[in-house]
Write a protein that holds these residues in place. Structure first.
Motif, PDB file in Angstrom:
ATOM      1  N   UNK A   1      17.897  24.869  42.516  1.00 32.64           N
ATOM      2  CA  UNK A   1      18.725  24.847  41.313  1.00 32.64           C
ATOM      3  C   UNK A   1      18.367  23.635  40.447  1.00 32.64           C
ATOM      4  N   UNK A   2      18.089  22.504  41.106  1.00 36.06           N
ATOM      5  CA  UNK A   2      17.679  21.310  40.368  1.00 36.06           C
ATOM      6  C   UNK A   2      16.374  21.512  39.625  1.00 36.06           C
ATOM      7  N   UNK A   3      15.456  22.251  40.219  1.00 37.70           N
ATOM      8  CA  UNK A   3      14.199  22.539  39.522  1.00 37.70           C
ATOM      9  C   UNK A   3      14.431  23.365  38.264  1.00 37.70           C
ATOM     10  N   UNK A   4      15.408  24.233  38.306  1.00 37.55           N
ATOM     11  CA  UNK A   4      15.699  25.055  37.135  1.00 37.55           C
ATOM     12  C   UNK A   4      16.520  24.317  36.084  1.00 37.55           C
ATOM     13  N   UNK A   5      17.412  23.435  36.510  1.00 36.16           N
ATOM     14  CA  UNK A   5      18.358  22.808  35.583  1.00 36.16           C
ATOM     15  C   UNK A   5      17.850  21.526  34.928  1.00 36.16           C
ATOM     16  N   UNK A   6      17.049  20.746  35.649  1.00 39.17           N
ATOM     17  CA  UNK A   6      16.609  19.475  35.092  1.00 39.17           C
ATOM     18  C   UNK A   6      15.594  19.700  33.978  1.00 39.17           C
ATOM     19  N   UNK A   7      15.603  18.786  33.001  1.00 41.87           N
ATOM     20  CA  UNK A   7      14.797  18.969  31.799  1.00 41.87           C
ATOM     21  C   UNK A   7      13.407  18.348  31.879  1.00 41.87           C
ATOM     22  N   UNK A   8      13.300  17.146  32.452  1.00 45.35           N
ATOM     23  CA  UNK A   8      11.993  16.484  32.437  1.00 45.35           C
ATOM     24  C   UNK A   8      11.324  16.579  33.798  1.00 45.35           C
ATOM     25  N   UNK A   9      10.035  16.291  33.787  1.00 40.66           N
ATOM     26  CA  UNK A   9       9.234  16.437  34.994  1.00 40.66           C
ATOM     27  C   UNK A   9       9.659  15.478  36.094  1.00 40.66           C
ATOM     28  N   UNK A  10      10.010  14.257  35.744  1.00 39.50           N
ATOM     29  CA  UNK A  10      10.354  13.258  36.759  1.00 39.50           C
ATOM     30  C   UNK A  10      11.611  13.658  37.532  1.00 39.50           C
ATOM     31  N   UNK A  11      12.584  14.202  36.847  1.00 41.71           N
ATOM     32  CA  UNK A  11      13.795  14.670  37.529  1.00 41.71           C
ATOM     33  C   UNK A  11      13.491  15.874  38.413  1.00 41.71           C
TER      34      UNK A  11
ATOM     35  N   UNK B   1      10.592  16.584  39.854  1.00 42.03           N
ATOM     36  CA  UNK B   1       9.839  16.121  41.019  1.00 42.03           C
ATOM     37  C   UNK B   1      10.775  15.466  42.027  1.00 42.03           C
ATOM     38  N   UNK B   2      11.731  14.701  41.527  1.00 43.50           N
ATOM     39  CA  UNK B   2      12.704  14.060  42.415  1.00 43.50           C
ATOM     40  C   UNK B   2      13.503  15.110  43.182  1.00 43.50           C
ATOM     41  N   UNK B   3      13.969  16.139  42.491  1.00 43.99           N
ATOM     42  CA  UNK B   3      14.739  17.195  43.147  1.00 43.99           C
ATOM     43  C   UNK B   3      13.884  17.952  44.151  1.00 43.99           C
ATOM     44  N   UNK B   4      12.649  18.201  43.784  1.00 50.00           N
ATOM     45  CA  UNK B   4      11.781  18.990  44.656  1.00 50.00           C
ATOM     46  C   UNK B   4      11.392  18.239  45.924  1.00 50.00           C
ATOM     47  N   UNK B   5      11.247  16.933  45.852  1.00 49.62           N
ATOM     48  CA  UNK B   5      10.787  16.199  47.024  1.00 49.62           C
ATOM     49  C   UNK B   5      11.932  15.699  47.897  1.00 49.62           C
ATOM     50  N   UNK B   6      12.937  15.102  47.302  1.00 48.94           N
ATOM     51  CA  UNK B   6      14.006  14.490  48.103  1.00 48.94           C
ATOM     52  C   UNK B   6      14.879  15.534  48.787  1.00 48.94           C
ATOM     53  N   UNK B   7      15.403  16.462  48.012  1.00 51.82           N
ATOM     54  CA  UNK B   7      16.328  17.436  48.580  1.00 51.82           C
ATOM     55  C   UNK B   7      15.621  18.411  49.525  1.00 51.82           C
TER      56      UNK B   7
ATOM     57  N   UNK C   1       7.475  14.257  55.718  1.00 51.26           N
ATOM     58  CA  UNK C   1       7.877  12.942  55.222  1.00 51.26           C
ATOM     59  C   UNK C   1       6.701  12.036  54.874  1.00 51.26           C
ATOM     60  N   UNK C   2       5.505  12.366  55.342  1.00 49.71           N
ATOM     61  CA  UNK C   2       4.328  11.604  54.927  1.00 49.71           C
ATOM     62  C   UNK C   2       3.709  12.153  53.650  1.00 49.71           C
ATOM     63  N   UNK C   3       3.716  13.463  53.470  1.00 50.57           N
ATOM     64  CA  UNK C   3       3.022  14.050  52.331  1.00 50.57           C
ATOM     65  C   UNK C   3       3.898  14.237  51.097  1.00 50.57           C
ATOM     66  N   UNK C   4       5.184  14.381  51.260  1.00 46.36           N
ATOM     67  CA  UNK C   4       6.067  14.622  50.117  1.00 46.36           C
ATOM     68  C   UNK C   4       6.062  13.470  49.110  1.00 46.36           C
ATOM     69  N   UNK C   5       6.201  12.212  49.529  1.00 46.60           N
ATOM     70  CA  UNK C   5       6.136  11.131  48.540  1.00 46.60           C
ATOM     71  C   UNK C   5       4.759  11.013  47.879  1.00 46.60           C
ATOM     72  N   UNK C   6       3.717  11.276  48.633  1.00 44.24           N
ATOM     73  CA  UNK C   6       2.372  11.210  48.053  1.00 44.24           C
ATOM     74  C   UNK C   6       2.168  12.289  47.004  1.00 44.24           C
ATOM     75  N   UNK C   7       2.651  13.488  47.280  1.00 44.52           N
ATOM     76  CA  UNK C   7       2.523  14.570  46.314  1.00 44.52           C
ATOM     77  C   UNK C   7       3.342  14.276  45.063  1.00 44.52           C
ATOM     78  N   UNK C   8       4.551  13.771  45.230  1.00 47.86           N
ATOM     79  CA  UNK C   8       5.395  13.444  44.077  1.00 47.86           C
ATOM     80  C   UNK C   8       4.746  12.362  43.220  1.00 47.86           C
ATOM     81  N   UNK C   9       4.196  11.350  43.864  1.00 43.14           N
ATOM     82  CA  UNK C   9       3.542  10.275  43.121  1.00 43.14           C
ATOM     83  C   UNK C   9       2.320  10.801  42.374  1.00 43.14           C
TER      84      UNK C   9
END
Length: 96
Positions: A22-32, A34-40, A73-81
């Protein structure tokens, strides 16, 4: 009692992944996004995998589940960055 704990882990993990979608659909910018996709999603996968660890009584399934958690947990932060850096480099943003 054990089945209830397993069910709670799997349902909570599924809900966290749904929240990430839902966060991927609702958030407007890429940084938000990416945050929703990786953390949650990382927390959702962790909870579902913990349910799998408690459900199966085989050591190889538990070992594979732990390796999945480590991999996520090793690849998710690297992909987001990498995604955020690629967007910043190609968007013409000249901030510090």
């Amino acid at each position: 009692m054990n089945d209830i704990i397993i069910s709670v882990f799997i349902v909570l993990g599924s809900l966290w992944i749904l929240i990430a979608a839902i966060g991927l659909l609702r958030f407007k910018d890429l940084y938000s996004r990416v945050h929703a996709a990786t953390k949650a999603t990382s927390l959702g996968v962790l909870l579902i995998t913990l349910g799998v660890i408690f459900y199966f009584d085989y050591w190889d399934v538990r070992l594979k589940s732990i390796l999945i958690i480590l991999f996520i947990y090793l690849t998710s932060p690297l992909a987001a960055h990498s995604i955020a850096k690629s967007f910043r480099d190609n968007s013409g943003f000249k901030g510090t």
